[in-house]
Write a protein that holds these residues in place. Structure first.
Motif, PDB file in Angstrom:
ATOM      1  N   VAL A 173       0.867  -1.176   0.000  1.00 11.29           N
ATOM      2  CA  VAL A 173       0.000   0.000   0.000  1.00 11.29           C
ATOM      3  C   VAL A 173       0.903   1.224   0.000  1.00 11.29           C
ATOM      4  N   LEU A 174       0.628   2.180  -0.884  1.00 12.08           N
ATOM      5  CA  LEU A 174       1.470   3.370  -1.028  1.00 12.08           C
ATOM      6  C   LEU A 174       0.769   4.576  -0.424  1.00 12.08           C
ATOM      7  N   THR A 175       1.459   5.279   0.434  1.00 10.73           N
ATOM      8  CA  THR A 175       1.004   6.569   0.960  1.00 10.73           C
ATOM      9  C   THR A 175       2.185   7.527   0.913  1.00 10.73           C
ATOM     10  N   GLY A 176       1.901   8.806   1.096  1.00 14.05           N
ATOM     11  CA  GLY A 176       2.999   9.767   1.103  1.00 14.05           C
ATOM     12  C   GLY A 176       2.534  11.161   0.791  1.00 14.05           C
ATOM     13  N   ASN A 177       3.498  12.002   0.435  1.00 14.32           N
ATOM     14  CA  ASN A 177       3.203  13.395   0.118  1.00 14.32           C
ATOM     15  C   ASN A 177       4.157  13.871  -0.969  1.00 14.32           C
ATOM     16  N   TRP A 178       3.586  14.385  -2.038  1.00 15.75           N
ATOM     17  CA  TRP A 178       4.346  14.991  -3.128  1.00 15.75           C
ATOM     18  C   TRP A 178       3.428  16.016  -3.791  1.00 15.75           C
ATOM     19  N   ARG A 179       3.608  17.277  -3.412  1.00 15.25           N
ATOM     20  CA  ARG A 179       2.702  18.338  -3.862  1.00 15.25           C
ATOM     21  C   ARG A 179       1.258  18.023  -3.472  1.00 15.25           C
ATOM     22  N   GLY A 180       1.110  17.369  -2.368  1.00 18.39           N
ATOM     23  CA  GLY A 180      -0.196  16.943  -1.904  1.00 18.39           C
ATOM     24  C   GLY A 180      -0.155  15.488  -1.463  1.00 18.39           C
ATOM     25  N   GLU A 181      -1.246  15.028  -0.897  1.00 22.77           N
ATOM     26  CA  GLU A 181      -1.321  13.662  -0.382  1.00 22.77           C
ATOM     27  C   GLU A 181      -1.294  12.643  -1.508  1.00 22.77           C
ATOM     28  N   LEU A 182      -0.574  11.550  -1.282  1.00 25.32           N
ATOM     29  CA  LEU A 182      -0.470  10.474  -2.256  1.00 25.32           C
ATOM     30  C   LEU A 182      -1.087   9.199  -1.694  1.00 25.32           C
ATOM     31  N   ASN A 183      -1.789   8.483  -2.562  1.00 16.02           N
ATOM     32  CA  ASN A 183      -2.320   7.170  -2.221  1.00 16.02           C
ATOM     33  C   ASN A 183      -2.259   6.302  -3.465  1.00 16.02           C
ATOM     34  N   GLY A 184      -1.865   5.062  -3.285  1.00 13.87           N
ATOM     35  CA  GLY A 184      -1.775   4.186  -4.443  1.00 13.87           C
ATOM     36  C   GLY A 184      -1.290   2.812  -4.042  1.00 13.87           C
ATOM     37  N   ARG A 185      -0.537   2.181  -4.941  1.00 13.39           N
ATOM     38  CA  ARG A 185      -0.028   0.836  -4.678  1.00 13.39           C
ATOM     39  C   ARG A 185       1.349   0.696  -5.304  1.00 13.39           C
ATOM     40  N   ALA A 186       2.034  -0.355  -4.901  1.00  9.57           N
ATOM     41  CA  ALA A 186       3.370  -0.617  -5.442  1.00  9.57           C
ATOM     42  C   ALA A 186       3.649  -2.106  -5.313  1.00  9.57           C
ATOM     43  N   GLU A 187       4.665  -2.555  -6.029  1.00  6.80           N
ATOM     44  CA  GLU A 187       5.068  -3.955  -5.926  1.00  6.80           C
ATOM     45  C   GLU A 187       6.528  -4.104  -6.313  1.00  6.80           C
ATOM     46  N   VAL A 188       7.161  -5.089  -5.700  1.00  5.18           N
ATOM     47  CA  VAL A 188       8.528  -5.484  -6.042  1.00  5.18           C
ATOM     48  C   VAL A 188       8.471  -6.941  -6.467  1.00  5.18           C
ATOM     49  N   GLU A 189       8.970  -7.203  -7.667  1.00  7.48           N
ATOM     50  CA  GLU A 189       8.881  -8.550  -8.238  1.00  7.48           C
ATOM     51  C   GLU A 189      10.270  -9.048  -8.609  1.00  7.48           C
ATOM     52  N   TRP A 190      10.529 -10.294  -8.224  1.00  4.16           N
ATOM     53  CA  TRP A 190      11.801 -10.962  -8.532  1.00  4.16           C
ATOM     54  C   TRP A 190      11.530 -12.172  -9.407  1.00  4.16           C
ATOM     55  N   ILE A 191      12.282 -12.326 -10.495  1.00  3.28           N
ATOM     56  CA  ILE A 191      12.114 -13.459 -11.405  1.00  3.28           C
ATOM     57  C   ILE A 191      13.493 -14.022 -11.721  1.00  3.28           C
ATOM     58  N   LYS A 192      13.622 -15.340 -11.648  1.00  2.89           N
ATOM     59  CA  LYS A 192      14.890 -16.022 -11.912  1.00  2.89           C
ATOM     60  C   LYS A 192      14.697 -17.045 -13.027  1.00  2.89           C
ATOM     61  N   ILE A 193      15.580 -17.000 -14.018  1.00  3.39           N
ATOM     62  CA  ILE A 193      15.616 -17.996 -15.088  1.00  3.39           C
ATOM     63  C   ILE A 193      17.064 -18.439 -15.240  1.00  3.39           C
ATOM     64  N   ASP A 194      17.353 -19.671 -14.798  1.00  2.00           N
ATOM     65  CA  ASP A 194      18.721 -20.192 -14.785  1.00  2.00           C
ATOM     66  C   ASP A 194      19.605 -19.255 -13.959  1.00  2.00           C
ATOM     67  N   ASP A 195      20.662 -18.699 -14.570  1.00  3.96           N
ATOM     68  CA  ASP A 195      21.527 -17.795 -13.814  1.00  3.96           C
ATOM     69  C   ASP A 195      21.243 -16.334 -14.157  1.00  3.96           C
ATOM     70  N   ARG A 196      20.078 -16.070 -14.725  1.00  2.00           N
ATOM     71  CA  ARG A 196      19.675 -14.708 -15.056  1.00  2.00           C
ATOM     72  C   ARG A 196      18.562 -14.269 -14.114  1.00  2.00           C
ATOM     73  N   TYR A 197      18.452 -12.964 -13.927  1.00  2.00           N
ATOM     74  CA  TYR A 197      17.387 -12.436 -13.074  1.00  2.00           C
ATOM     75  C   TYR A 197      16.769 -11.187 -13.701  1.00  2.00           C
ATOM     76  N   GLN A 198      15.572 -10.886 -13.253  1.00  2.00           N
ATOM     77  CA  GLN A 198      14.913  -9.622 -13.569  1.00  2.00           C
ATOM     78  C   GLN A 198      14.172  -9.161 -12.322  1.00  2.00           C
ATOM     79  N   VAL A 199      14.395  -7.911 -11.941  1.00  2.00           N
ATOM     80  CA  VAL A 199      13.689  -7.293 -10.819  1.00  2.00           C
ATOM     81  C   VAL A 199      12.852  -6.149 -11.366  1.00  2.00           C
ATOM     82  N   ASN A 200      11.554  -6.166 -11.052  1.00  2.18           N
ATOM     83  CA  ASN A 200      10.651  -5.107 -11.469  1.00  2.18           C
ATOM     84  C   ASN A 200      10.089  -4.412 -10.239  1.00  2.18           C
ATOM     85  N   VAL A 201      10.182  -3.092 -10.226  1.00  5.14           N
ATOM     86  CA  VAL A 201       9.589  -2.277  -9.166  1.00  5.14           C
ATOM     87  C   VAL A 201       8.616  -1.311  -9.830  1.00  5.14           C
ATOM     88  N   ALA A 202       7.370  -1.330  -9.395  1.00 11.53           N
ATOM     89  CA  ALA A 202       6.346  -0.464  -9.990  1.00 11.53           C
ATOM     90  C   ALA A 202       5.617   0.278  -8.884  1.00 11.53           C
TER      91      ALA A 202
END
Length: 384
Positions: A173-202
């Motif tokens: 759950v996202l809260t905060g302040n940036w030129r006013g009150e903020l509300n929203g959502r976020a996620e951190v995702e980790w994916i592994k394929i063999d010896d490779r990785y991808q991290v997504n932050v939204a």
């Protein structure tokens, strides 16, 4: 006879209007040609810009349940230094009446260094001389060197005992302040394929269909002995009524090209904005003793405009009240005595009961500009 053509005064305005119209059409055509050329150049620039990496799609089939972390081994008290073994010193004894003519030899302990030092008037050099022929205790450095392979093997087994998950997604759950009150959502995702990785932050703030602010960060690279080795970092920020902003970073073997185009010598173990969260999870999951209150360690981090080694303190142990219940966490706080204008710092709270995943994040520029992320539900995983 005069054969010159004469102009009819009545048709002169018509001819002038026709000429003006022709000039207007020509100007419009030229303007369209110019705009078309500029548009083609702009499209070529857009096509030349690296696109955000395609997001790997993963099916999440179960949730991560709370589990008791393995108890940390209590720190062993320091062992006292072994006392040096006293050498044997020969002394002559007067022969007895029935003994042979050769003198008998009886061994007695030589005075130890401590005893020699306690004798009045004994000089330090005398202590050295008294123990020069002694059978000394093993050199501590030699002992350390001899134990090093065992320690290294133990550390290696601890790291090897950490199992990289195939895919994990943590929602906030996202809260905060940036030129006013903020509300929203976020996620951190980790994916592994063999010896490779991808991290997504939204992160999204505002309505889901039309967010006021949206940012996506992606890190891609390899999994190595020391955790993650980023190769590429992409960041895209969308703000309503503003042009989208893109940042790209490239991690070569020896150099890192920052988002502003500057190059820096690559620091060993350096991470980017997205990979840092997973790297911390790997650090604490493979070496949980590092997550003790009072511990301090260094962490190299490459940001879009700078690359530095940050110092982090394990500040406190906190019981967080979350949507999935109370969670025991450890608060990781960066130590920044001097902050650049507009610089963001990230404080993190890691939960040993959730495999040391970050369950709370505070991203702050100043007291009035910040974003708080708090875990919204149990983390999702792709399989065992």
């Amino acid at each position: 006879m005069d054969f010159r053509l004469s102009r009819d005064p009545a048709t002169e305005p018509v001819r002038r209007r026709a000429a003006a119209f022709a000039m207007l059409v020509l100007a419009v055509v030229l303007a369209h040609l110019w705009l078309t050329a500029r548009l083609a150049e702009r499209m070529a620039e857009i096509d030349a810009t690296p696109k955000m990496p395609p997001r790997i799609e993963v099916a999440y089939v179960k949730t991560l349940e709370l589990e008791a972390p393995k108890p940390l081994a209590a720190a062993a008290p320091p062992r006292p230094a072994p006392r040096p073994r006293a050498p044997r010193v020969a002394r002559s004894v007067e022969p007895a009446a029935s003994a042979a003519s050769a003198p008998a030899v009886v061994e007695e302990p030589a005075p130890t260094a401590l005893a020699a030092a306690s004798e009045p008037g004994t000089a330090a050099s005398g202590v050295g001389e008294a123990t020069a022929g002694a059978e000394t205790a093993p050199d501590p450095q030699v002992v350390a060197d001899a134990a090093a392979p065992a320690s290294a093997a133990a550390a290696a087994s601890a790291v090897e005992g950490f199992v990289w998950p195939k895919a994990t997604r943590v929602s906030y759950v996202l809260t905060g302040n940036w030129r006013g009150e903020l509300n929203g959502r976020a996620e951190v995702e980790w994916i592994k394929i063999d010896d490779r990785y991808q991290v997504n932050v939204a992160m999204h703030a505002g309505p889901e269909v039309a967010p006021l602010v949206a940012r996506r960060m992606t890190s891609e690279g390899r999994i190595v002995a020391n955790g993650l080795a980023p190769e590429r970092y992409e960041e895209e920020t969308k703000v309503v009524m503003r042009e989208d902003r893109r940042i790209s970073m490239v991690f070569a073997a020896d150099l890192v090209t920052l988002g502003n185009g500057q190059q820096r010598v690559r620091l060993p173990g350096v991470q980017d904005t997205a990979s840092q969260f997973v790297q911390f999870t790997w650090m604490f999951g493979s070496q949980p003793e590092r997550l003790r209150v009072g511990n301090t360690f260094e962490f190299p981090l490459a940001l879009p405009r700078s690359m530095n080694t940050w110092v982090y303190d394990v500040a406190e142990e906190v019981l967080l009240d979350t949507e999935i219940g109370p969670l025991k966490t450890f608060h990781l706080k960066p130590r920044r005595n001097v902050r650049r204008p507009g610089e963001w710092v990230v404080e993190m709270w890691f939960a040993p009961e959730l495999r040391f995943l970050p369950v709370r994040l505070r991203i702050e520029q100043d007291a009035q500009t910040y974003v708080e992320l708090l875990i919204a539900r149990k983390p999702e995983i792709s399989g065992p």
